[in-house]
Motif scaffolding. Structure first.
Motif, PDB file in Angstrom:
ATOM      1  N   ASP A 116       0.850  -1.194   0.000  1.00 31.83           N
ATOM      2  CA  ASP A 116       0.000   0.000   0.000  1.00 31.83           C
ATOM      3  C   ASP A 116       0.882   1.240   0.000  1.00 31.83           C
ATOM      4  OD1 ASP A 116       0.791   0.519   2.609  1.00 31.83           O
ATOM      5  OD2 ASP A 116      -1.198   0.357   3.485  1.00 31.83           O
ATOM      6  N   THR A 117       0.271   2.391  -0.263  1.00 28.90           N
ATOM      7  CA  THR A 117       1.022   3.640  -0.364  1.00 28.90           C
ATOM      8  C   THR A 117       0.871   4.498   0.887  1.00 28.90           C
ATOM      9  OG1 THR A 117      -0.853   4.729  -1.455  1.00 28.90           O
ATOM     10  CG2 THR A 117       0.802   3.691  -2.872  1.00 28.90           C
ATOM     11  N   ARG A 118       0.275   3.954   1.941  1.00 30.43           N
ATOM     12  CA  ARG A 118       0.092   4.728   3.168  1.00 30.43           C
ATOM     13  C   ARG A 118       1.404   4.842   3.943  1.00 30.43           C
ATOM     14  NH1 ARG A 118      -4.439   1.010   3.274  1.00 30.43           N
ATOM     15  NH2 ARG A 118      -6.367   2.083   2.687  1.00 30.43           N
ATOM     16  N   VAL A 119       1.492   5.884   4.775  1.00 32.86           N
ATOM     17  CA  VAL A 119       2.711   6.182   5.524  1.00 32.86           C
ATOM     18  C   VAL A 119       2.405   6.133   7.010  1.00 32.86           C
ATOM     19  CG1 VAL A 119       4.502   7.926   5.914  1.00 32.86           C
ATOM     20  CG2 VAL A 119       3.510   7.647   3.634  1.00 32.86           C
ATOM     21  N   GLN A 120       3.333   5.561   7.797  1.00 31.01           N
ATOM     22  CA  GLN A 120       3.093   5.473   9.234  1.00 31.01           C
ATOM     23  C   GLN A 120       2.958   6.856   9.857  1.00 31.01           C
ATOM     24  OE1 GLN A 120       6.366   4.346  11.941  1.00 31.01           O
ATOM     25  NE2 GLN A 120       7.642   4.040  10.124  1.00 31.01           N
ATOM     26  N   ALA A 121       2.235   6.932  10.962  1.00 29.66           N
ATOM     27  CA  ALA A 121       1.789   8.200  11.538  1.00 29.66           C
ATOM     28  C   ALA A 121       2.949   9.067  12.018  1.00 29.66           C
ATOM     29  CB  ALA A 121       0.826   7.930  12.694  1.00 29.66           C
ATOM     30  N   TYR A 122       2.743  10.375  11.914  1.00 31.64           N
ATOM     31  CA  TYR A 122       3.650  11.377  12.457  1.00 31.64           C
ATOM     32  C   TYR A 122       3.053  11.946  13.742  1.00 31.64           C
ATOM     33  CZ  TYR A 122       5.489  11.613   7.595  1.00 31.64           C
ATOM     34  OH  TYR A 122       6.008  11.333   6.358  1.00 31.64           O
ATOM     35  N   ASN A 123       3.908  12.564  14.545  1.00 27.43           N
ATOM     36  CA  ASN A 123       3.441  13.323  15.703  1.00 27.43           C
ATOM     37  C   ASN A 123       4.503  14.328  16.090  1.00 27.43           C
ATOM     38  OD1 ASN A 123       5.380  11.697  16.992  1.00 27.43           O
ATOM     39  ND2 ASN A 123       4.101  11.283  18.770  1.00 27.43           N
ATOM     40  N   PHE A 124       4.256  15.049  17.166  1.00 24.30           N
ATOM     41  CA  PHE A 124       5.262  15.919  17.766  1.00 24.30           C
ATOM     42  C   PHE A 124       5.788  15.255  19.026  1.00 24.30           C
ATOM     43  CE2 PHE A 124       2.687  19.010  15.397  1.00 24.30           C
ATOM     44  CZ  PHE A 124       3.681  19.704  14.721  1.00 24.30           C
ATOM     45  N   GLN A 176       9.663  21.002  14.799  1.00 25.45           N
ATOM     46  CA  GLN A 176       9.935  19.860  13.925  1.00 25.45           C
ATOM     47  C   GLN A 176       8.856  18.801  14.087  1.00 25.45           C
ATOM     48  OE1 GLN A 176      12.714  19.013  11.638  1.00 25.45           O
ATOM     49  NE2 GLN A 176      11.109  17.530  11.181  1.00 25.45           N
ATOM     50  N   LEU A 177       8.206  18.454  13.004  1.00 28.60           N
ATOM     51  CA  LEU A 177       7.269  17.338  12.998  1.00 28.60           C
ATOM     52  C   LEU A 177       8.065  16.045  12.912  1.00 28.60           C
ATOM     53  CD1 LEU A 177       4.231  16.542  12.849  1.00 28.60           C
ATOM     54  CD2 LEU A 177       4.440  16.663  10.355  1.00 28.60           C
ATOM     55  N   TYR A 178       7.630  15.019  13.638  1.00 28.68           N
ATOM     56  CA  TYR A 178       8.328  13.739  13.621  1.00 28.68           C
ATOM     57  C   TYR A 178       7.956  12.991  12.345  1.00 28.68           C
ATOM     58  CZ  TYR A 178      10.543   9.546  15.624  1.00 28.68           C
ATOM     59  OH  TYR A 178      11.358   8.468  15.882  1.00 28.68           O
ATOM     60  N   VAL A 179       8.733  13.217  11.314  1.00 27.72           N
ATOM     61  CA  VAL A 179       8.543  12.526  10.042  1.00 27.72           C
ATOM     62  C   VAL A 179       9.242  11.176  10.170  1.00 27.72           C
ATOM     63  CG1 VAL A 179       8.959  12.619   7.547  1.00 27.72           C
ATOM     64  CG2 VAL A 179       8.420  14.715   8.815  1.00 27.72           C
ATOM     65  N   ARG A 180       8.493  10.193  10.604  1.00 28.52           N
ATOM     66  CA  ARG A 180       9.100   8.879  10.873  1.00 28.52           C
ATOM     67  C   ARG A 180       9.569   8.185   9.602  1.00 28.52           C
ATOM     68  NH1 ARG A 180       5.027   8.947  15.001  1.00 28.52           N
ATOM     69  NH2 ARG A 180       6.024   8.735  17.048  1.00 28.52           N
ATOM     70  N   GLU A 181       8.892   8.459   8.513  1.00 29.99           N
ATOM     71  CA  GLU A 181       9.202   7.772   7.261  1.00 29.99           C
ATOM     72  C   GLU A 181       8.538   8.554   6.140  1.00 29.99           C
ATOM     73  OE1 GLU A 181       8.770   3.188   5.503  1.00 29.99           O
ATOM     74  OE2 GLU A 181       7.888   3.746   7.418  1.00 29.99           O
ATOM     75  N   ALA A 182       9.243   8.716   5.035  1.00 29.85           N
ATOM     76  CA  ALA A 182       8.662   9.378   3.871  1.00 29.85           C
ATOM     77  C   ALA A 182       9.080   8.583   2.631  1.00 29.85           C
ATOM     78  CB  ALA A 182       9.112  10.834   3.803  1.00 29.85           C
ATOM     79  N   ARG A 183      10.021   9.130   1.870  1.00 30.34           N
ATOM     80  CA  ARG A 183      10.574   8.340   0.772  1.00 30.34           C
ATOM     81  C   ARG A 183      11.656   7.394   1.310  1.00 30.34           C
ATOM     82  NH1 ARG A 183      10.614  13.732  -1.342  1.00 30.34           N
ATOM     83  NH2 ARG A 183       9.177  14.002  -3.104  1.00 30.34           N
ATOM     84  N   ARG A 184      11.842   6.286   0.615  1.00 35.06           N
ATOM     85  CA  ARG A 184      12.981   5.403   0.870  1.00 35.06           C
ATOM     86  C   ARG A 184      13.591   5.056  -0.491  1.00 35.06           C
ATOM     87  NH1 ARG A 184       8.878   2.902   3.070  1.00 35.06           N
ATOM     88  NH2 ARG A 184       9.158   1.026   1.806  1.00 35.06           N
ATOM     89  N   MET A 185      14.856   5.334  -0.636  1.00 40.57           N
ATOM     90  CA  MET A 185      15.536   5.075  -1.903  1.00 40.57           C
ATOM     91  C   MET A 185      15.507   3.581  -2.239  1.00 40.57           C
ATOM     92  SD  MET A 185      19.391   6.229  -2.971  1.00 40.57           S
ATOM     93  CE  MET A 185      20.175   5.388  -1.581  1.00 40.57           C
ATOM     94  N   ILE A 186      15.394   3.272  -3.510  1.00 37.76           N
ATOM     95  CA  ILE A 186      15.623   1.910  -3.991  1.00 37.76           C
ATOM     96  C   ILE A 186      16.992   1.942  -4.669  1.00 37.76           C
ATOM     97  CG2 ILE A 186      14.813   0.015  -5.447  1.00 37.76           C
ATOM     98  CD1 ILE A 186      11.999   1.126  -5.171  1.00 37.76           C
ATOM     99  N   GLY A 187      18.020   1.655  -3.887  1.00 37.58           N
ATOM    100  CA  GLY A 187      19.383   1.880  -4.322  1.00 37.58           C
ATOM    101  C   GLY A 187      20.092   0.630  -4.786  1.00 37.58           C
ATOM    102  N   ALA A 188      21.413   0.684  -4.697  1.00 40.45           N
ATOM    103  CA  ALA A 188      22.240  -0.425  -5.161  1.00 40.45           C
ATOM    104  C   ALA A 188      22.066  -1.664  -4.290  1.00 40.45           C
ATOM    105  CB  ALA A 188      23.708   0.008  -5.180  1.00 40.45           C
ATOM    106  N   TYR A 189      21.606  -1.480  -3.048  1.00 41.48           N
ATOM    107  CA  TYR A 189      21.383  -2.596  -2.123  1.00 41.48           C
ATOM    108  C   TYR A 189      20.209  -2.203  -1.242  1.00 41.48           C
ATOM    109  CZ  TYR A 189      22.523  -6.098   1.526  1.00 41.48           C
ATOM    110  OH  TYR A 189      22.507  -7.144   2.412  1.00 41.48           O
ATOM    111  N   VAL A 190      19.294  -3.109  -1.004  1.00 44.73           N
ATOM    112  CA  VAL A 190      18.120  -2.815  -0.180  1.00 44.73           C
ATOM    113  C   VAL A 190      18.242  -3.572   1.147  1.00 44.73           C
ATOM    114  CG1 VAL A 190      15.607  -2.890  -0.006  1.00 44.73           C
ATOM    115  CG2 VAL A 190      16.689  -2.496  -2.239  1.00 44.73           C
ATOM    116  N   MET A 191      18.287  -2.835   2.250  1.00 41.72           N
ATOM    117  CA  MET A 191      18.267  -3.450   3.574  1.00 41.72           C
ATOM    118  C   MET A 191      16.865  -4.003   3.829  1.00 41.72           C
ATOM    119  SD  MET A 191      21.346  -2.971   4.911  1.00 41.72           S
ATOM    120  CE  MET A 191      21.046  -3.277   6.660  1.00 41.72           C
ATOM    121  N   THR A 192      16.785  -5.223   4.357  1.00 37.34           N
ATOM    122  CA  THR A 192      15.484  -5.860   4.580  1.00 37.34           C
ATOM    123  C   THR A 192      15.410  -6.481   5.967  1.00 37.34           C
ATOM    124  OG1 THR A 192      16.102  -8.063   3.784  1.00 37.34           O
ATOM    125  CG2 THR A 192      15.406  -6.438   2.118  1.00 37.34           C
TER     126      THR A 192
END
Length: 714
Positions: free
Chosen positions: A280-288, A417-433
């Motif tokens: 899904d394209t949803r993003v985990q919640a932010y807070n202060f 500062q808003l707690y941006v827990r997650e936004a974009r994540r690069m799909i790079g040369a190696y993906v941590m899983t």
């Protein structure tokens, strides 16, 4: 838009890029341009200067430090021994600051108690601090390194932004914007909203959003991959794992209870949550992260915000009315009688479902989301302190606190500062899983260690099959030691960009990112990225082509920790190596919602349970110990001591013939047997021993870690 219209636009953009590349030849060209004054960005700029390179730090706001100076003073890391380099230097400076008696204005240092700082006397660093102290230290470090800092300057993202187009790995492809000048696959300059341009040879995106990465056309992901993408179990939609931070049963989601035609309450979306484990394209919640104080002379009272909407908090009221007894927040004590308050329980400071467009949005739309989060939080605190539908004991406790007059002074005590827990994540040369986190796959090109549980906050609020409101997305899975982060996860694919490193929005799956995304680790990765950038510059090579062995040599010389040599059971004691019969807490029967932790050393296995000092009289842990033969056994209880523990933990041992022996244990005192166990006595048993830990009427946190039975000597 027709093809005839597209061509002039593309040509215009290309012309603008070329012009930006060649304009103003008298402007300086920096060896390293760091976009984003987060803690990781600061570490990167400082490292470049220490290596004799020119560096500039460009920050969109008027503050440096990101979340570390924005309210997150309760450092999350899991195992502090995994942190080295500039990151540890920062926390040592925090310790030095608070070693000065003059730093303690509202309490004496010996009065300060915090579970996050329990090992303070033995540690060379300090891991809890006030926001203003963090920013002051960061500014001092930048000044000492003579880093040029450009505040209030934003990347121009106004013309062409991220395209919501699926690509490999469920990613999102972006196209270059007018904010980035490119020469082939290399960035040459940043164009800022002000009209200024910053030219450089190597670039680091240290934003929480990955704005520079996206502007350069680097492929990335927003949302949650399906589990099948990387053969994981904890990414994607997670209704089955959503046990913590949940509503109590029976909360109706409709404006008029039981009436679907009345519409859903604010924050609840229509439709099912999605396919279990699916994309899904949803993003985990932010807070202060809120810095509050109980010192009256330093307080700003909670006020009802303009435009307050009582319906926004109807779910909070109904959750209390359905049986919730806990205060919906998690305050961790900071020095000088302040807090770092985080989200806790089913309806709290996380503004679930209201941040999905943050990664895509332009500056104006992000500001609207920021203000909506701020108004929500202001209304929540006023509601908890004042509304008659909130239980009186909750109102009484919340009313003891207020915003701090001496923190975030430019914004009335509210974090900038808003707690941006997650936004974009690069799909790079190696993906941590997930496989990296759990040690099934080990990255050989380590540039630092991650050491936190796989953690995701809730992502959505929906109506379940029983017609009740539920939260979805919360995942908390730990039990693994610190693990290496691959250098390749900081680099884009070479065909996309050759002179950019991304230490914050690095290449990782949703659930792996939840383990990596801690402020100390961002500082580690920022420093490592800067060393790589310098080596790339000195060797006139793409960042993907540097000698990783030489990179690691320099990292070690500068104090980075690249491999974990400590205990392999997440810092715990291996039960298999202890005598007798051991039942660890994962094997126990749990009644009620216990929390898992590993922050205090000396535990069995992978951590221990605690009651969060809440729900007194409602929680219990039962250890059932099967015995090879009847007889006498000494019963020992394991727990980790701390000043915040209860002094009167009720323990019941059930022995032969149904005999029950009750006693109370003071868990503030260190266990006398090897610092791990306390003896409860010797008892006669038949086929099994039963030990029950409860939290009835206790005066602090109750710990349930494990039970050991030793055959009595005859």
């Amino acid at each position: 838009m027709s093809r005839k219209m597209i061509l002039p636009l593309v040509l215009g953009l290309c012309s603008a890029l070329v012009a930006a590349t060649h304009a103003a030849d008298d402007e300086p060209v920096y060896d390293l341009v760091v976009y984003g004054g987060t803690s990781g960005g600061i570490a990167a700029a400082i490292q470049a200067r220490r290596m004799g390179k020119t560096a500039i730090l460009v920050e969109p706001s008027q503050h440096v430090g990101g979340l570390t100076s924005g309210g997150l003073g309760a450092t999350d890391i899991g195992n502090k021994a995994a942190i080295g380099g500039i990151s540890r230097e920062f926390y040592r400076r925090v310790r030095k600051h608070y070693d000065d008696p003059a730093a303690w204005k509202h309490e004496k240092p010996e009065q300060y108690r915090s579970g996050r700082q329990s090992e303070a006397a033995k540690d060379d660093a300090m891991w809890t601090f006030e926001p203003s102290v963090a920013e002051r230290i960061f500014r001092e470090m930048l000044a000492e390194a003579e880093v040029k800092v450009l505040l209030g300057e934003r990347l121009d993202r106004s013309v062409v932004g991220t395209l919501r187009v699926p690509s490999a790995g469920n990613g999102t492809r972006s196209v270059p914007t007018t904010g980035v000048a490119l020469d082939g696959k290399r960035i040459t300059a940043l164009k800022l909203v002000s009209g200024n341009a910053v030219r450089g040879r190597r670039f680091i995106d240290a934003t929480y959003e990955g704005d520079l990465m996206a502007a350069a056309g680097v492929n990335h992901m927003i949302g949650r991959e399906a589990n099948r993408t990387y053969d994981e179990t904890l990414s994607g939609v997670q209704t089955k794992n959503a046990i913590k931070h949940q509503f109590v049963p029976g909360v109706d989601p409709y404006v008029v209870k039981g009436d679907k035609t009345s519409g859903l309450l604010p924050g609840v979306h229509a439709g099912p949550p999605g396919v279990e484990g699916g994309f899904d394209t949803r993003v985990q919640a932010y807070n202060f992260r809120l810095c509050l104080t109980d010192v009256k002379e330093n307080q700003i009272p909670f006020e009802k915000p303009a435009g307050y909407d009582e319906l926004r908090y109807e779910l909070l009221f109904r959750n209390f009315e359905a049986g919730e007894t806990r205060i919906p927040w998690s305050p961790t004590l900071m020095p000088n009688r302040k807090t770092d308050v985080n989200n806790n329980h089913g309806f709290s400071t996380d503004n679930i479902g209201m941040n999905y467009d943050w990664p895509f949005d332009d500056d104006a739309e992000r500001e609207k989301i920021f203000q909506e989060h701020l108004q929500y939080t202001q209304g929540l605190l006023w509601t908890l302190a004042n509304h008659p539908r909130v239980p009186a004991y909750v109102r009484q406790e919340v009313s003891r606190w207020g915003l701090c007059k001496d923190e975030f002074q430019a914004t009335g005590g509210w974090p900038h500062q808003l707690y941006v827990r997650e936004a974009r994540r690069m799909i790079g040369a190696y993906v941590m899983t997930q496989h990296n986190c759990q040690g099934k796959v080990v990255a050989e090109d380590s540039v630092g260690l991650a050491a936190y549980t796989m953690d995701s906050h809730n992502v959505q609020r929906y109506v379940d099959a029983q017609g009740q409101v539920r939260n979805e997305g919360d995942v908390q899975v730990g039990g693994f030691p610190p693990y290496p982060i691959a250098y390749r996860s900081l680099t884009p694919k070479k065909q996309e960009c050759e002179n950019l490193l991304v230490p914050i929005c690095l290449s990782a799956s949703h659930i792996a990112y939840g383990s990596i995304r801690m402020e100390p680790v961002f500082m580690v990765l920022g420093q490592s990225a800067a060393i790589a950038a310098v080596q790339s510059l000195d060797g006139d090579a793409a960042v993907q082509d540097i000698d990783v062995g030489k990179l690691q040599e320099r990292l070690k010389a500068d104090g980075q920790i690249l491999a974990w040599t400590g205990p392999k059971v997440a810092g715990g004691i291996d039960p298999k190596k202890l005598p007798g019969i051991i039942i660890d807490d994962p094997e126990a029967e749990k009644a009620g919602e216990w929390s898992k932790s590993s922050s205090i050393a000396g535990f069995l296995g992978q951590g221990y349970l605690h009651d969060n000092n809440e729900q007194k009289g409602k929680l219990a842990v039962t250890f059932r110990v099967p015995l090879p033969k009847p007889g006498k056994y000494e019963v020992r209880l394991a727990y980790t001591a701390n000043p915040n523990r209860a002094t009167d933990v009720p323990i019941t041992v059930y022995a032969r013939g149904g005999e029950s022996v009750k006693q109370n244990i003071n868990q503030r005192k260190a266990p006398p047997i090897d610092g791990t166990f306390i003896s409860l006595g010797t008892f006669e048993f038949d086929k099994e021993a039963v030990v029950v830990v409860r939290n009835d009427d206790t005066d602090g946190h109750v710990i349930a870690d494990g039970v050991q039975l030793i055959p009595a000597r005859r």
